[in-house]
Design a protein around this motif. Structure first.
Motif, PDB file in Angstrom:
ATOM      1  N   UNK A  73      -1.832   4.320   9.925  1.00  0.00           N
ATOM      2  CA  UNK A  73      -0.619   3.525   9.767  1.00  0.00           C
ATOM      3  C   UNK A  73      -0.940   2.056   9.979  1.00  0.00           C
ATOM      4  N   UNK A  74      -0.299   1.198   9.204  1.00  0.00           N
ATOM      5  CA  UNK A  74      -0.355  -0.236   9.436  1.00  0.00           C
ATOM      6  C   UNK A  74       1.016  -0.711   9.888  1.00  0.00           C
ATOM      7  N   UNK A  75       1.047  -1.485  10.961  1.00  0.00           N
ATOM      8  CA  UNK A  75       2.312  -1.961  11.505  1.00  0.00           C
ATOM      9  C   UNK A  75       2.291  -3.489  11.480  1.00  0.00           C
ATOM     10  N   UNK A  76       3.151  -4.063  10.652  1.00  0.00           N
ATOM     11  CA  UNK A  76       3.190  -5.509  10.457  1.00  0.00           C
ATOM     12  C   UNK A  76       4.262  -6.119  11.345  1.00  0.00           C
ATOM     13  N   UNK A  77       3.859  -7.097  12.169  1.00  0.00           N
ATOM     14  CA  UNK A  77       4.813  -7.840  12.993  1.00  0.00           C
ATOM     15  C   UNK A  77       4.863  -9.247  12.430  1.00  0.00           C
ATOM     16  N   UNK A  78       5.910  -9.551  11.688  1.00  0.00           N
ATOM     17  CA  UNK A  78       6.023 -10.838  11.010  1.00  0.00           C
ATOM     18  C   UNK A  78       7.158 -10.797  10.017  1.00  0.00           C
ATOM     19  N   UNK A  79       6.977 -11.450   8.885  1.00  0.00           N
ATOM     20  CA  UNK A  79       8.012 -11.481   7.864  1.00  0.00           C
ATOM     21  C   UNK A  79       7.544 -10.860   6.570  1.00  0.00           C
ATOM     22  N   UNK A  80       8.365 -11.020   5.527  1.00  0.00           N
ATOM     23  CA  UNK A  80       8.037 -10.422   4.240  1.00  0.00           C
ATOM     24  C   UNK A  80       6.748 -10.992   3.654  1.00  0.00           C
ATOM     25  N   UNK A  81       6.465 -12.280   3.897  1.00  0.00           N
ATOM     26  CA  UNK A  81       5.238 -12.869   3.369  1.00  0.00           C
ATOM     27  C   UNK A  81       3.994 -12.194   3.935  1.00  0.00           C
ATOM     28  N   UNK A  82       4.020 -11.900   5.227  1.00  0.00           N
ATOM     29  CA  UNK A  82       2.901 -11.191   5.855  1.00  0.00           C
ATOM     30  C   UNK A  82       2.744  -9.805   5.253  1.00  0.00           C
ATOM     31  N   UNK A  83       3.880  -9.131   5.034  1.00  0.00           N
ATOM     32  CA  UNK A  83       3.842  -7.787   4.463  1.00  0.00           C
ATOM     33  C   UNK A  83       3.335  -7.807   3.025  1.00  0.00           C
ATOM     34  N   UNK A  84       3.725  -8.809   2.248  1.00  0.00           N
ATOM     35  CA  UNK A  84       3.234  -8.909   0.876  1.00  0.00           C
ATOM     36  C   UNK A  84       1.712  -8.988   0.839  1.00  0.00           C
ATOM     37  N   UNK A  85       1.166  -9.841   1.706  1.00  0.00           N
ATOM     38  CA  UNK A  85      -0.278 -10.039   1.717  1.00  0.00           C
ATOM     39  C   UNK A  85      -1.041  -8.777   2.077  1.00  0.00           C
ATOM     40  N   UNK A  86      -0.624  -8.106   3.129  1.00  0.00           N
ATOM     41  CA  UNK A  86      -1.351  -6.913   3.580  1.00  0.00           C
ATOM     42  C   UNK A  86      -1.052  -5.728   2.678  1.00  0.00           C
ATOM     43  N   UNK A  87       0.167  -5.684   2.116  1.00  0.00           N
ATOM     44  CA  UNK A  87       0.526  -4.579   1.226  1.00  0.00           C
ATOM     45  C   UNK A  87      -0.373  -4.520   0.008  1.00  0.00           C
ATOM     46  N   UNK A  88      -0.632  -5.671  -0.601  1.00  0.00           N
ATOM     47  CA  UNK A  88      -1.517  -5.707  -1.766  1.00  0.00           C
ATOM     48  C   UNK A  88      -2.910  -5.207  -1.404  1.00  0.00           C
ATOM     49  N   UNK A  89      -3.402  -5.608  -0.237  1.00  0.00           N
ATOM     50  CA  UNK A  89      -4.770  -5.265   0.141  1.00  0.00           C
ATOM     51  C   UNK A  89      -4.938  -3.797   0.517  1.00  0.00           C
ATOM     52  N   UNK A  90      -3.893  -3.191   1.070  1.00  0.00           N
ATOM     53  CA  UNK A  90      -4.014  -1.804   1.527  1.00  0.00           C
ATOM     54  C   UNK A  90      -3.512  -0.788   0.510  1.00  0.00           C
ATOM     55  N   UNK A  91      -2.924  -1.256  -0.589  1.00  0.00           N
ATOM     56  CA  UNK A  91      -2.345  -0.331  -1.567  1.00  0.00           C
ATOM     57  C   UNK A  91      -3.370   0.676  -2.086  1.00  0.00           C
ATOM     58  N   UNK A  92      -4.579   0.208  -2.337  1.00  0.00           N
ATOM     59  CA  UNK A  92      -5.604   1.095  -2.903  1.00  0.00           C
ATOM     60  C   UNK A  92      -6.001   2.209  -1.945  1.00  0.00           C
ATOM     61  N   UNK A  93      -5.725   2.030  -0.658  1.00  0.00           N
ATOM     62  CA  UNK A  93      -6.121   3.028   0.345  1.00  0.00           C
ATOM     63  C   UNK A  93      -5.003   4.016   0.665  1.00  0.00           C
ATOM     64  N   UNK A  94      -3.784   3.709   0.259  1.00  0.00           N
ATOM     65  CA  UNK A  94      -2.666   4.620   0.527  1.00  0.00           C
ATOM     66  C   UNK A  94      -2.183   4.634   1.957  1.00  0.00           C
ATOM     67  N   UNK A  95      -2.528   3.618   2.744  1.00  0.00           N
ATOM     68  CA  UNK A  95      -2.087   3.566   4.139  1.00  0.00           C
ATOM     69  C   UNK A  95      -0.607   3.166   4.187  1.00  0.00           C
ATOM     70  N   UNK A  96       0.254   3.941   4.853  1.00  0.00           N
ATOM     71  CA  UNK A  96       1.667   3.558   4.934  1.00  0.00           C
ATOM     72  C   UNK A  96       1.865   2.356   5.857  1.00  0.00           C
ATOM     73  N   UNK A  97       2.929   1.603   5.605  1.00  0.00           N
ATOM     74  CA  UNK A  97       3.197   0.375   6.339  1.00  0.00           C
ATOM     75  C   UNK A  97       4.619   0.376   6.897  1.00  0.00           C
TER      76      UNK A  97
END
Length: 300
Positions: A73-97
């Motif tokens: 699991x990835x847990x983002x503490x921040x805003x939508x911009x932080x989530x956008x950045x990490x979401x793109x990078x982890x999409x290929x791995x299928x890790x939920x956020x």
């Protein structure tokens, strides 16, 4: 309590330009969430750049690819911009956020920080709603060669220069000529991005379950150039015909400078982002909250 997620990565919002107070607040929030996760039986790691920029040395660190390969699991503490950045990078791995927002409720970071313990305690036991969001791939073609490529969760935007006039763009969809548009720019947005720049430019809202994109002109010279909804299986090509200092941006986080004759090609990515929301979450609840619907209206 046994958590469904054994190894959890914490990703924080970090800005080297942020003030001391802002960094201290973000660090305290990450520490609080990390301690809570430990109490729930989770092992916790910090994303490496988060730890470096926050000066946090109390937890093991992993790079983003290592998080993709090792974490549940990835847990983002921040805003939508932080989530956008990490979401793109982890999409290929299928890790939920999961997103925890320290400020105002976000569209994709939807757990208020003040209520994170109550929400997470249930979600870690498997009580959540899973929400898949599509990605698009954009590339800049110059003289038949790809000179830049990136993925986007929100949008691909072709913009005029900050001090220049309109750009002229030739638009094709699946090889069919659509129009030459003179405008300040053009947005190709996913359903996730339909609530961002596309919305402020007059585009419609697309529900995340719709397999489509919206193409929205920015301040078009001809007012009959209107937003149009396209299938996300489309191949969109935008050629820069005229205009100075044009650029292509991807989620407003990466930028490519454009020349006359450059073609920006947009296609659907093979990957999607997995978001987890609290049980009972509704897309429409988020819209009401963020867009201030029903304000001043008494419900019955």
């Amino acid at each position: 309590m046994d958590s469904k997620f054994k190894l959890v990565a914490l990703i924080g919002k970090y800005q080297t330009s942020a003030g001391v107070a802002a960094v201290a607040s973000a660090r305290a929030a990450l520490d609080a969430v990390a301690h809570f996760l430990h109490d729930q039986g989770c092992d916790v790691v910090l994303e490496r750049d988060t730890a470096l920029n926050m000066g946090m040395v109390t937890h093991p660190t992993l790079t983003v690819p290592q998080i993709g390969e090792q974490c549940d699991l990835g847990l983002v503490v921040g805003g939508d911009g932080t989530m956008l950045g990490i979401g793109r990078q982890l999409a290929a791995y299928g890790v939920p956020l999961i997103g925890i927002n320290q400020g105002r409720l976000g569209f994709i970071t939807d757990i208020p920080y003040g209520n994170f313990a109550a929400c997470l305690s249930l979600m870690l036991r498997g009580e959540y709603v899973e929400d898949h969001r599509s990605l698009m791939t954009g590339r800049v073609m110059r003289d038949g060669h790809c000179v830049y490529n990136a993925t986007a969760l929100n949008d691909v935007v072709v913009n005029r220069g900050a001090t220049s006039g309109m750009v002229e763009l030739r638009v094709e969809v699946d090889g069919h000529f659509v129009a030459n548009q003179r405008a300040d720019g053009l947005i190709i947005a996913t359903p996730t991005g339909s609530t961002a720049y596309a919305l402020s430019s007059g585009g419609p809202l697309l529900h995340p379950s719709i397999p489509g994109w919206v193409m929205v002109p920015i301040a078009p010279h001809t007012l009959s150039n209107r937003p149009i909804v396209l299938a996300n299986t489309s191949h969109i090509a935008i050629e820069v015909v005229a205009g100075r200092d044009a650029s292509a941006s991807f989620d407003q986080q990466s930028l490519a400078s454009l020349m006359h004759g450059d073609r920006i090609e947009v296609t659907r990515s093979n990957h999607h982002v997995r978001f987890l929301h609290p049980k009972g979450w509704s897309y429409f609840d988020t819209l009401r909250e963020k867009l201030h619907w029903n304000e001043g209206v008494t419900s019955t």
